[in-house]
Scaffold this active site. Structure first.
Site, short mmCIF file in Angstrom:
data_model
loop_
_atom_site.label_atom_id
_atom_site.label_comp_id
_atom_site.label_asym_id
_atom_site.label_seq_id
_atom_site.Cartn_x
_atom_site.Cartn_y
_atom_site.Cartn_z
N GLY A 169 17.76 -13.44 -13.78
CA GLY A 169 17.97 -12.27 -14.61
C GLY A 169 19.38 -12.27 -15.18
N GLY A 170 19.90 -11.07 -15.37
CA GLY A 170 21.25 -10.95 -15.93
C GLY A 170 22.30 -11.56 -15.03
N GLY A 404 34.63 -38.79 -40.09
CA GLY A 404 35.06 -37.48 -39.62
C GLY A 404 35.42 -37.49 -38.15
CB ALA A 405 33.99 -39.33 -35.30
C1 HXC Z 1 16.67 -5.59 -3.13
C2 HXC Z 1 15.97 -7.65 -2.44
C3 HXC Z 1 16.08 -8.15 -3.76
C4 HXC Z 1 16.52 -7.24 -4.76
C5 HXC Z 1 15.41 -9.74 -2.50
N1 HXC Z 1 15.54 -8.67 -1.71
N2 HXC Z 1 15.71 -9.43 -3.75
N3 HXC Z 1 16.26 -6.37 -2.13
N4 HXC Z 1 16.81 -5.99 -4.40
N5 HXC Z 1 16.67 -7.64 -6.01
C6 HXC Z 1 15.32 -8.61 -0.27
C7 HXC Z 1 13.87 -8.75 0.10
O1 HXC Z 1 13.25 -7.50 0.07
C8 HXC Z 1 13.97 -9.29 1.51
O2 HXC Z 1 14.27 -8.24 2.38
C9 HXC Z 1 15.19 -10.16 1.45
O3 HXC Z 1 15.95 -9.72 0.31
C10 HXC Z 1 14.86 -11.63 1.27
O4 HXC Z 1 13.95 -11.75 0.20
P1 HXC Z 1 12.64 -12.67 0.30
O5 HXC Z 1 11.81 -12.34 -0.86
O6 HXC Z 1 12.06 -12.55 1.66
O7 HXC Z 1 13.29 -14.10 0.17
P2 HXC Z 1 12.76 -15.37 -0.60
O8 HXC Z 1 11.32 -15.59 -0.27
O9 HXC Z 1 13.73 -16.46 -0.31
O10 HXC Z 1 12.82 -14.99 -2.14
C11 HXC Z 1 14.04 -14.74 -2.76
C12 HXC Z 1 13.83 -14.18 -4.17
C13 HXC Z 1 12.88 -12.98 -4.12
C14 HXC Z 1 13.23 -15.28 -5.05
C15 HXC Z 1 15.20 -13.82 -4.73
O11 HXC Z 1 13.35 -12.09 -3.11
C16 HXC Z 1 12.81 -12.24 -5.40
O12 HXC Z 1 12.10 -12.68 -6.33
N6 HXC Z 1 13.51 -11.10 -5.48
C17 HXC Z 1 13.50 -10.26 -6.65
C18 HXC Z 1 14.24 -10.91 -7.78
C19 HXC Z 1 14.38 -10.01 -8.96
O13 HXC Z 1 13.42 -9.79 -9.71
N7 HXC Z 1 15.58 -9.40 -9.09
C20 HXC Z 1 15.86 -8.55 -10.15
C21 HXC Z 1 16.28 -9.47 -11.32
S1 HXC Z 1 16.67 -8.57 -12.74
P3 HXC Z 1 13.85 -8.24 3.91
O14 HXC Z 1 14.26 -6.90 4.42
O15 HXC Z 1 12.38 -8.48 3.94
O16 HXC Z 1 14.60 -9.36 4.56
C22 HXC Z 1 18.29 -8.43 -12.62
C23 HXC Z 1 18.85 -7.64 -13.71
C24 HXC Z 1 20.31 -7.88 -13.83
O17 HXC Z 1 18.93 -8.92 -11.78
C25 HXC Z 1 20.71 -7.38 -15.14
C26 HXC Z 1 22.14 -7.61 -15.42
C27 HXC Z 1 22.43 -7.43 -16.86
#
Ligand code: HXC
Length: 510
Positions: A169-170, A404-405
Site C-alpha cells: 500500500g502507501g 550526445g552521450a
Molecule cells: C492491524 C494487522 C495488520 C494491519 C497485520 N496485522 N496487518 N493489524 N493492521 N494492517 C496483524 C494481524 O491481525 C495479526 O495479528 C498479525 O498482525 C500478523 O498478521 P498475519 O496475517 O497473521 O501475518 P502473515 O500471515 O505473515 O501476513 C502478513 C500480512 C497480512 C501479509 C501483512 O497480515 C496482511 O495482508 N495484512 C493486511 C495488509 C493490508 O491490507 N494493510 C493495509 C494496506 S493499505 P495477530 O493478533 O493474529 O497476531 C495501507 C494504506 C497506507 O497501508 C496508505 C498510506 C498513504
C-alpha cells in the site's frame, strides 16, 4: 527503592518482548530476526539508546483500548556504526503485524526529526502490515506525516530503508523517497496493490514474490538497490554502506586510513582496451584497479547493467563512481541507465561526494522502445544531474565518447573539473563507419571506398587529440597512471568552491 528499580526493569523486559514469545518464534520460523535483534546487529555493541519504549496507541475502537503493547510496534533510537552516530526505527512485526498507528508514526517522525537536528543518517527497518486497520484515517494521516519528514530529510541526512518483511500500500512510498533501499530475498516484498487486487482489476495472476519481491525490484523495476540472502547479510552491508557516507550535508565525506599508495601504477591497464574497438571489456576491472584496495560498493548492480554506479575511496576519502559498461548493450545509455546514474549523481552532489566518471559510450540506444519510453526526458535527467552538480568532477574517457552521450557523461562543457582521455579514446559524433555512410552515401556503396573513407574519418576523429587541442580534454594520460592522476586531481580540487545561481529549486525533467 529497590522495588521501584525492579519494577522499571520488569516494565522494560515486558516492552522488549513486544508481541510475546510465540510471535517472536513465528518471526524466527520465517527466517526473520526481530526488530530489536536487527538493531543490535546494525549498531556497535552496546551503543543503542532507545526512546519512547513505553509509548502506547490511543485507539479505542474494536477493543483496542484493552489491547496495548508498550512501544506500539516500532523501536526507535540512536546508536553508532563504527563509532559514527546514526538514528534508527525498526518496525516490530510481533506487535499488530508492525502496522502503523498514529502513535507508531509519531515515533518514526520523532526519530527522523532528531536525525535531521543532529545531522546523522536515518535507517528505517520496515516490516509491517501497513496502516493499522483499526485506526482508519488516523493511520493514514500518520503515514503522510512520515512521508513529509522523508521529504524534509532528503538531501539533509542520508536515508536508508531496509525492507525486511511486507511493505504494501502507501507504505512503500516512505522507502521510495529514501536514498537507498535494501531488500531480503524471499521474505520481503513491496507493492502498491497486492496480488488479490491485481487479479480483480487486471485479471493477472501473480505471486507476491513475482509482483514485488527482492528480485523483481533489483532487476526489473529498479525500485530497490540490493537484494540480500537474509537479514544478517543485509544489515552487514548496510554498515558497510554507512562507512562510505557523510553523516549529513554539511560534512565532508568520511576518510579512513589506507595503505594503498596514491600513485600506485597499474601496468595491466595499458592493455585493458581490446585491439578491436567493437570488443567489450569489463569496466569493473578499471574501477577496482584504480580505487583504494579495490574496495567498491556497487549500487544497483543488477539493474541497468550498462552503467555502473557505486562508492569507493581514493586516498581514504569517499568518491562516487559512474561508469559505462561496454559488456552490456555496448555501454549505450538508455532510459533505465540514465535514471539510475542521474539519481546516483544527485545523491553524490547532495552530500559533497566527488564524482569520478569513466566513459566508454557509443551513444544513446536507438529504437522505438527507447523513444516511446521517453529517452529524451530520461537522458535529460542525467545531463541535468551532471550539469547542476557542483562537487569535484573528474572524467576519464577510455575509448568511445560519441555524440550526445559524450556531452552527457560529465564532459568539460558540463563543468567537468578535470577531463582526461586515454590515448585509445575516440571522441566524435559517431563511429567512423556510421559517419561515412551518412556523409559519403554514394562512395559508401563501394566497399573499397567505404573502407578508405572510414580509415580517413578514423584517422581524423577516432582519437583524443582533436578534443585535447581545444582544451575539452585537459590531458591525454597513460592508462597505468590513472589512479595517480585522479588522486592528484582530487587533492587539487579539495577546496573547490562553485555555486549555482540562487533559485528556490530547479525543475529537473522528471
Ligand atoms: C492491524 C494487522 C495488520 C494491519 C497485520 N496485522 N496487518 N493489524 N493492521 N494492517 C496483524 C494481524 O491481525 C495479526 O495479528 C498479525 O498482525 C500478523 O498478521 P498475519 O496475517 O497473521 O501475518 P502473515 O500471515 O505473515 O501476513 C502478513 C500480512 C497480512 C501479509 C501483512 O497480515 C496482511 O495482508 N495484512 C493486511 C495488509 C493490508 O491490507 N494493510 C493495509 C494496506 S493499505 P495477530 O493478533 O493474529 O497476531 C495501507 C494504506 C497506507 O497501508 C496508505 C498510506 C498513504
Amino acid at each position: 527503592m529497590q522495588d521501584i528499580l525492579d519494577k522499571l526493569e520488569e516494565r522494560r523486559q515486558s516492552a522488549r518482548l513486544g508481541g510475546g514469545e510465540a510471535r517472536i518464534n513465528a518471526q524466527h520460523a520465517k527466517g526473520k530476526l526481530t526488530a530489536r535483534e536487527r538493531i543490535e546487529l546494525l549498531v556497535d555493541a552496546g551503543s543503542f539508546e532507545e526512546y519512547d519504549m513505553f509509548k502506547e496507541h490511543r485507539s479505542i475502537d474494536f477493543g483496542m483500548e484493552n489491547n496495548k503493547v508498550a512501544g506500539d510496534g516500532v523501536v526507535i533510537g540512536s546508536g553508532t556504526v563504527n563509532g559514527r552516530l546514526i538514528f534508527i526505527y525498526s518496525q516490530d512485526f510481533t506487535v499488530f503485524g508492525g502496522s502503523l498507528s498514529e502513535t507508531h508514526a509519531e515515533k518514526i517522525c520523532k526519530i527522523m526529526e532528531m536525525a535531521m537536528k543532529n545531522g546523522a543518517p536515518i535507517i528505517g527497518i520496515n516490516d509491517s502490515g501497513g496502516a493499522r486497520i483499526q485506526e482508519g484515517v488516523s493511520a493514514l494521516a500518520g503515514y503522510a506525516e512520515v512521508f513529509q519528514q522523508n521529504v524534509l530529510a532528503s538531501g539533509v541526512v542520508p536515508q536508508i530503508s531496509l525492507i525486511m518483511g511486507p511493505c504494501a500500500g502507501g507504505a512503500v512510498y516512505s522507502p521510495a523517497m529514501t536514498d537507498f533501499i535494501f531488500m531480503v530475498k524471499d521474505s520481503s516484498y513491496m507493492f502498491v496493490t497486492g496480488p488479490d487486487v491485481v487479479k480483480t482489476v487486471t485479471n493477472e495472476t501473480v505471486s507476491q514474490e513475482e509482483l514485488g519481491g527482492a528480485t523483481t525490484h533489483t532487476v526489473r523495476s529498479g525500485v530497490a538497490d540490493h537484494a540480500y540472502e537474509n537479514d544478517v547479510e543485509a544489515i552487514k552491508q548496510t554498515r558497510r554502506l554507512i562507512d562510505f557516507l557523510p553523516l549529513n550535508n554539511r560534512e565532508k565525506p568520511p576518510t579512513r586510513q589506507t595503505f594503498d599508495k596514491h600513485d600506485r601504477e597499474e601496468n595491466s591497464l595499458d592493455t585493458l582496451i581490446p585491439a578491436n574497438p567493437n570488443h567489450p571489456y569489463d569496466m569493473h576491472e578499471l574501477i577496482r584497479k584504480t580505487v583504494d584496495e579495490g574496495d567498491f560498493f556497487e549500487i544497483q548492480p543488477k539493474y541497468a547493467k550498462n552503467i555502473i554506479t557505486g562508492f569507493a575511496r581514493i586516498e581514504g576519502s569517499t568518491v562516487g563512481i559512474v561508469a559505462n559498461q561496454p559488456m552490456v548493450l555496448a555501454g549505450c545509455l538508455d532510459n533505465d541507465a540514465s535514471r539510475k546514474a542521474a539519481r546516483f549523481v544527485r545523491f553524490c552532489d547532495c552530500f559533497s561526494i566527488p564524482i569520478i566518471t569513466y566513459v566508454d559510450v557509443p551513444g544513446f540506444l536507438p529504437g522505438t522502445a527507447q523513444e516511446y519510453g521517453g529517452v529524451i526526458k530520461h537522458g535529460a535527467k542525467l545531463l541535468f544531474a551532471y550539469g547542476e552538480a557542483t562537487v569535484p568532477k573528474i572524467t576519464i574517457i577510455t575509448r568511445k565518447a560519441y555524440g550526445g552521450a559524450y556531452d552527457v557523461m560529465a564532459s568539460k562543457h558540463l563543468r567537468g573539473d578535470l577531463n582526461f582521455a586515454w590515448p585509445t579514446a575516440e571522441i566524435a559524433v559517431m563511429g567512423a563507419e556510421g559517419a561515412v555512410k551518412i556523409i559519403f552515401r554514394e562512395e559508401a556503396k563501394d566497399p573499397e571506398k567505404l573502407a578508405a573513407k572510414t580509415n580517413e574519418y578514423s584517422e581524423k576523429f577516432a582519437n583524443p587529440f582533436v578534443a585535447a587541442r581545444r582544451g575539452y580534454i585537459d590531458d591525454v594520460i597513460m592508462p597505468h597512471a590513472t589512479r595517480r592522476r585522479i588522486s592528484r586531481g582530487l587533492r587539487m580540487l579539495k577546496n573547490k568552491d562553485l555555486q549555482n545561481p540562487w533559485k528556490k529549486h530547479d525543475n529537473i525533467p522528471l
